[in-house]
Scaffold this motif. Structure first.
Motif, PDB file in Angstrom:
ATOM      1  N   GLU B  14       1.019  -1.270  -0.245  1.00 39.11           N
ATOM      2  CA  GLU B  14       0.156   0.012  -0.340  1.00 39.11           C
ATOM      3  C   GLU B  14       1.045   1.503  -0.266  1.00 39.11           C
ATOM      4  O   GLU B  14       0.668   2.104  -1.165  1.00 39.11           O
ATOM      5  CB  GLU B  14      -0.982  -0.001   1.202  1.00 39.11           C
ATOM      6  CG  GLU B  14      -2.368   1.338   0.912  1.00 39.11           C
ATOM      7  CD  GLU B  14      -2.499   1.323   2.446  1.00 39.11           C
ATOM      8  OE1 GLU B  14      -2.551   0.213   2.821  1.00 39.11           O
ATOM      9  OE2 GLU B  14      -2.728   2.191   3.173  1.00 39.11           O
ATOM     10  N   MET B  17       2.081   1.979  -3.300  1.00 40.24           N
ATOM     11  CA  MET B  17       1.559   2.691  -4.173  1.00 40.24           C
ATOM     12  C   MET B  17       0.811   4.103  -3.781  1.00 40.24           C
ATOM     13  O   MET B  17       1.114   4.725  -4.977  1.00 40.24           O
ATOM     14  CB  MET B  17       0.001   2.005  -4.479  1.00 40.24           C
ATOM     15  CG  MET B  17      -0.361  -0.148  -3.977  1.00 40.24           C
ATOM     16  SD  MET B  17       0.051   0.363  -6.279  1.00 40.24           S
ATOM     17  CE  MET B  17       0.541  -1.256  -6.481  1.00 40.24           C
ATOM     18  N   ARG B  18       1.122   3.984  -2.330  1.00 41.02           N
ATOM     19  CA  ARG B  18       1.080   5.480  -2.302  1.00 41.02           C
ATOM     20  C   ARG B  18       1.871   6.417  -2.041  1.00 41.02           C
ATOM     21  O   ARG B  18       1.380   8.090  -3.595  1.00 41.02           O
ATOM     22  CB  ARG B  18       0.715   6.195  -0.967  1.00 41.02           C
ATOM     23  CG  ARG B  18      -0.179   5.046  -0.287  1.00 41.02           C
ATOM     24  CD  ARG B  18      -0.678   5.164   1.554  1.00 41.02           C
ATOM     25  NE  ARG B  18      -0.791   6.665   1.325  1.00 41.02           N
ATOM     26  CZ  ARG B  18      -1.455   7.125   2.608  1.00 41.02           C
ATOM     27  NH1 ARG B  18      -2.482   6.832   3.504  1.00 41.02           N
ATOM     28  NH2 ARG B  18      -2.065   8.292   2.848  1.00 41.02           N
ATOM     29  N   ILE B  21       1.698   6.782  -6.381  1.00 35.82           N
ATOM     30  CA  ILE B  21       0.784   7.731  -6.803  1.00 35.82           C
ATOM     31  C   ILE B  21       0.799   9.211  -6.190  1.00 35.82           C
ATOM     32  O   ILE B  21       1.015  10.069  -7.404  1.00 35.82           O
ATOM     33  CB  ILE B  21      -0.666   7.853  -6.061  1.00 35.82           C
ATOM     34  CG1 ILE B  21      -1.063   6.076  -6.854  1.00 35.82           C
ATOM     35  CG2 ILE B  21      -1.406   9.052  -6.176  1.00 35.82           C
ATOM     36  CD1 ILE B  21      -1.932   5.316  -5.947  1.00 35.82           C
ATOM     37  N   ASN B  22       1.831   9.444  -5.460  1.00 34.77           N
ATOM     38  CA  ASN B  22       2.620  11.217  -5.082  1.00 34.77           C
ATOM     39  C   ASN B  22       3.090  11.632  -6.039  1.00 34.77           C
ATOM     40  O   ASN B  22       3.343  12.361  -6.381  1.00 34.77           O
ATOM     41  CB  ASN B  22       3.203  11.331  -3.722  1.00 34.77           C
ATOM     42  CG  ASN B  22       1.890  10.862  -2.536  1.00 34.77           C
ATOM     43  OD1 ASN B  22       1.254  11.627  -2.667  1.00 34.77           O
ATOM     44  ND2 ASN B  22       2.160   9.478  -1.221  1.00 34.77           N
ATOM     45  N   LEU B  25       2.045  11.870  -9.281  1.00 31.68           N
ATOM     46  CA  LEU B  25       0.630  13.468  -8.640  1.00 31.68           C
ATOM     47  C   LEU B  25       2.412  14.411  -8.751  1.00 31.68           C
ATOM     48  O   LEU B  25       1.660  15.712  -9.753  1.00 31.68           O
ATOM     49  CB  LEU B  25       0.471  13.762  -7.541  1.00 31.68           C
ATOM     50  CG  LEU B  25      -0.743  14.629  -6.639  1.00 31.68           C
ATOM     51  CD1 LEU B  25      -2.282  13.818  -8.286  1.00 31.68           C
ATOM     52  CD2 LEU B  25      -0.969  14.301  -5.128  1.00 31.68           C
ATOM     53  N   ARG B  31      -0.041  18.622  -8.681  1.00 36.11           N
ATOM     54  CA  ARG B  31       0.166  18.983  -7.268  1.00 36.11           C
ATOM     55  C   ARG B  31       0.704  20.184  -7.050  1.00 36.11           C
ATOM     56  O   ARG B  31      -0.301  21.215  -6.829  1.00 36.11           O
ATOM     57  CB  ARG B  31       1.691  18.419  -6.590  1.00 36.11           C
ATOM     58  CG  ARG B  31       1.377  18.167  -5.571  1.00 36.11           C
ATOM     59  CD  ARG B  31       2.009  17.460  -4.228  1.00 36.11           C
ATOM     60  NE  ARG B  31       2.309  17.663  -2.923  1.00 36.11           N
ATOM     61  CZ  ARG B  31       2.707  18.564  -2.242  1.00 36.11           C
ATOM     62  NH1 ARG B  31       3.759  19.387  -2.248  1.00 36.11           N
ATOM     63  NH2 ARG B  31       2.231  18.641  -1.100  1.00 36.11           N
ATOM     64  N   ILE B  96      -9.032  15.879  -6.416  1.00 36.96           N
ATOM     65  CA  ILE B  96      -7.824  14.703  -6.160  1.00 36.96           C
ATOM     66  C   ILE B  96      -8.476  13.571  -6.814  1.00 36.96           C
ATOM     67  O   ILE B  96      -7.526  12.567  -6.790  1.00 36.96           O
ATOM     68  CB  ILE B  96      -7.508  14.958  -5.153  1.00 36.96           C
ATOM     69  CG1 ILE B  96      -6.604  16.548  -4.712  1.00 36.96           C
ATOM     70  CG2 ILE B  96      -6.557  14.401  -4.004  1.00 36.96           C
ATOM     71  CD1 ILE B  96      -5.979  16.791  -3.081  1.00 36.96           C
ATOM     72  N   ARG B  97      -9.631  12.926  -6.505  1.00 37.92           N
ATOM     73  CA  ARG B  97     -10.267  12.120  -6.122  1.00 37.92           C
ATOM     74  C   ARG B  97      -9.928  12.035  -8.018  1.00 37.92           C
ATOM     75  O   ARG B  97      -9.923  10.517  -8.400  1.00 37.92           O
ATOM     76  CB  ARG B  97     -11.746  12.123  -6.203  1.00 37.92           C
ATOM     77  CG  ARG B  97     -11.929  11.645  -4.460  1.00 37.92           C
ATOM     78  CD  ARG B  97     -12.737  11.136  -4.127  1.00 37.92           C
ATOM     79  NE  ARG B  97     -12.985  11.854  -2.845  1.00 37.92           N
ATOM     80  CZ  ARG B  97     -14.321  12.776  -2.581  1.00 37.92           C
ATOM     81  NH1 ARG B  97     -15.054  13.134  -3.143  1.00 37.92           N
ATOM     82  NH2 ARG B  97     -14.271  13.299  -1.004  1.00 37.92           N
ATOM     83  N   LEU B 100      -7.396  10.882  -8.849  1.00 29.92           N
ATOM     84  CA  LEU B 100      -6.503   8.822  -8.594  1.00 29.92           C
ATOM     85  C   LEU B 100      -7.138   7.763  -9.543  1.00 29.92           C
ATOM     86  O   LEU B 100      -6.650   7.401  -9.696  1.00 29.92           O
ATOM     87  CB  LEU B 100      -7.373   9.350  -7.179  1.00 29.92           C
ATOM     88  CG  LEU B 100      -6.186  10.016  -5.902  1.00 29.92           C
ATOM     89  CD1 LEU B 100      -6.532   9.089  -4.974  1.00 29.92           C
ATOM     90  CD2 LEU B 100      -4.702   9.154  -6.283  1.00 29.92           C
ATOM     91  N   ALA B 101      -8.685   8.722  -9.235  1.00 33.42           N
ATOM     92  CA  ALA B 101      -8.665   7.868 -10.510  1.00 33.42           C
ATOM     93  C   ALA B 101      -8.908   7.154 -12.118  1.00 33.42           C
ATOM     94  O   ALA B 101      -8.272   6.340 -12.539  1.00 33.42           O
ATOM     95  CB  ALA B 101     -10.661   8.247 -10.636  1.00 33.42           C
ATOM     96  N   SER B 104      -4.443   6.517 -10.417  1.00 33.91           N
ATOM     97  CA  SER B 104      -4.549   5.150  -9.985  1.00 33.91           C
ATOM     98  C   SER B 104      -3.913   3.607 -10.452  1.00 33.91           C
ATOM     99  O   SER B 104      -3.524   2.774 -10.292  1.00 33.91           O
ATOM    100  CB  SER B 104      -4.908   4.746  -8.542  1.00 33.91           C
ATOM    101  OG  SER B 104      -6.528   4.346  -9.475  1.00 33.91           O
ATOM    102  N   ALA B 105      -4.891   3.524 -11.809  1.00 35.73           N
ATOM    103  CA  ALA B 105      -4.581   2.126 -11.950  1.00 35.73           C
ATOM    104  C   ALA B 105      -3.232   1.927 -13.282  1.00 35.73           C
ATOM    105  O   ALA B 105      -3.064   2.685 -14.540  1.00 35.73           O
ATOM    106  CB  ALA B 105      -6.019   2.019 -13.321  1.00 35.73           C
TER     107      ALA B 105
END
Lengths: 347, 106
Positions: B14, B17-18, B21-22, B25, B31, B96-97, B100-101, B104-105
């Motif tokens: 996890e 992953m984060r 993603i960051n 971003l 960002r 942000i969502r 991510l959507a 994130s894939a």
């Protein structure tokens, strides 16, 4: 679908949501820190408290938030209703009207010269006996000037009696004698020194045997070109005998208004009816435009009037023919009925 | 035992992953864009002026000669977080969502 899909990069929805919140929190903290650094630098550099002064000045320039007053406490239209004294005419004028008033008063500015020119032009028009229509057109061209003045000018020019186009209505500018045909339904005034209606048949005959007698549209005068002694000559009236005199009289009365159009046909038919022999003798008959052919003497223009009444037979034909064109413009105004009456008289 | 191990693995996965993603971003410049957006919105809604006024009080309190960054940060940040309007918060979260959507894939 999202909830079930655990393999979405290893993070489910709740985790994604938590991640979003974390990212948001980081952003807010960045903003706060930025502000702190900014303020701290301002304090250390000494410009943090620069926008503040002593308490008294602060009170003086405090923001005003009252109705009817701006943010500085000033009234918006304070000077709107004040009155100023004009240095030129010494009148008291309202402040908002002061500038336009000065413009007119001093005779400067764009409108003043235009209005002055108009006044001069219209006064010239009034004083002239016959004015040009173009002057009135020029006056009417200034569409954008002050409305009241424009209307005043328009009314003036509308009432101008001197325009030649007014000849259709009863105008007596010629001023010699009152018109003879006031009762004329076709609005053609026949002014002359002599009124055809008032003359007796004998007088008419004598008159018309010596003179042309054609009424001018413009000047409303009778053409006084003397007739030639030649029977076959230009003078058409030779063919008028007593019976024709009656016809002539009746035709004259009716013809107070008629224009040339029926007379054109009348003339052509008249010539055929009455005097075919006279036809070839008519000089310049086919030349419609030449007034001088028949009534050239005293004023060819004056003979351009309706000559239907004066030309009974073909004699009148040429004069009518030559006069046909100018008065043809009045053709549409005349109803048909007059035409048959000529023939009735002739027959 | 297995559970703990699994948790650790999941957590590292996890966190991987984060971190990924960051990183994305930042690399994509999103960002920075989000940061500017937030700043603009906070100024617009008066948050910055509010907080500046609070700063003045703190400085006057502490004596402005000796105020330190830490002092300010300690005083300002909690208040700042609380003063953010809800509308601004919602809009930012939405963006942000969305990101991510989309990303994130991997």
């Amino acid at each position: 679908m999202k909830m079930e899909d655990m393999s979405l990069s290893g993070l489910d929805n709740t985790k994604l949501e938590a991640l979003a919140h974390d990212i948001y929190a980081d952003l807010v903290e960045d903003a706060c820190l930025g502000l702190c650094f900014e303020v701290h630098r301002a304090v250390k550099q000494g410009y943090f408290f620069l926008d503040e002064t002593d308490q008294d000045s602060m009170k003086d320039f405090e923001i005003v938030d009252q109705p009817g007053v701006d943010i500085f406490g000033q009234v918006y239209n304070q000077w709107k209703n004040k009155e100023c004294v004009c240095p030129n005419c010494n009148r008291s004028i309202a402040a908002s009207r002061f500038a336009p008033h000065l413009e007119k008063c001093l005779g400067m500015g764009r409108n003043s010269s235009r209005i002055a020119n108009r006044r001069i032009a219209s006064s010239n028009n009034m004083s002239k006996s016959e004015s040009d229509q173009e002057d009135n057109d020029d006056i009417n061209d200034n569409d954008w000037s002050y409305g009241s003045e424009k209307k005043a000018k328009k009314r003036k020019s509308d009432k101008n009696p001197n325009s030649p186009r007014r000849s259709k209505s009863l105008k007596h500018k010629n001023g010699e004698h009152s018109n003879s045909v006031s009762s004329d339904p076709y609005k053609y005034a026949y002014n002359s020194g002599i009124s055809y209606e008032t003359l007796g048949p004998e007088e008419l005959r004598s008159l018309l045997t010596t003179q042309c007698g054609v009424m001018s549209e413009h000047t409303k005068k009778m053409c006084t070109r003397s007739s030639l002694p030649d029977v076959d000559g230009v003078v058409e009236n030779d063919g008028y005998d007593v019976p024709d005199g009656q016809a002539l009289m009746s035709r004259l009365q009716w013809d107070g208004s008629s224009d040339i159009s029926p007379s054109d046909s009348a003339s052509s038919k008249a010539s055929t009816n009455n005097s075919d022999s006279k036809k070839p003798k008519k000089k310049k008959k086919p030349s419609l435009g030449l007034n001088s052919g028949t009534c050239g003497g005293p004023g060819s223009g004056s003979c351009a009037a309706v000559g239907a009444g004066t030309t009974g037979s073909g004699g009148g034909g040429s004069s009518q023919g030559s006069l046909g064109l100018p008065s043809r413009k009045k053709k549409p105004k005349l109803p048909a009925p007059p035409t048959p009456s000529i023939y009735d008289d002739m027959n | 035992m297995h559970g703990n191990a699994m948790k650790r693995v999941n957590m590292s996965k996890e966190s991987q992953m984060r971190a990924a993603i960051n990183q994305k971003l930042i690399e994509m410049g999103e960002r920075e864009r989000l940061k500017e957006l937030l700043r603009a919105k906070l100024i617009e809604c008066g948050w910055k002026d509010q907080l500046k006024a609070h700063c003045k009080d703190v400085i006057r309190e502490k004596g402005f000669e000796h105020v330190t960054v830490e002092d300010l940060v300690a005083e300002i940040t909690p208040k700042g977080r609380a003063l953010v309007p809800d509308s601004v918060k919602k809009e930012l979260l939405q963006r942000i969502r969305a990101f991510l959507a989309q990303h994130s894939a991997l």
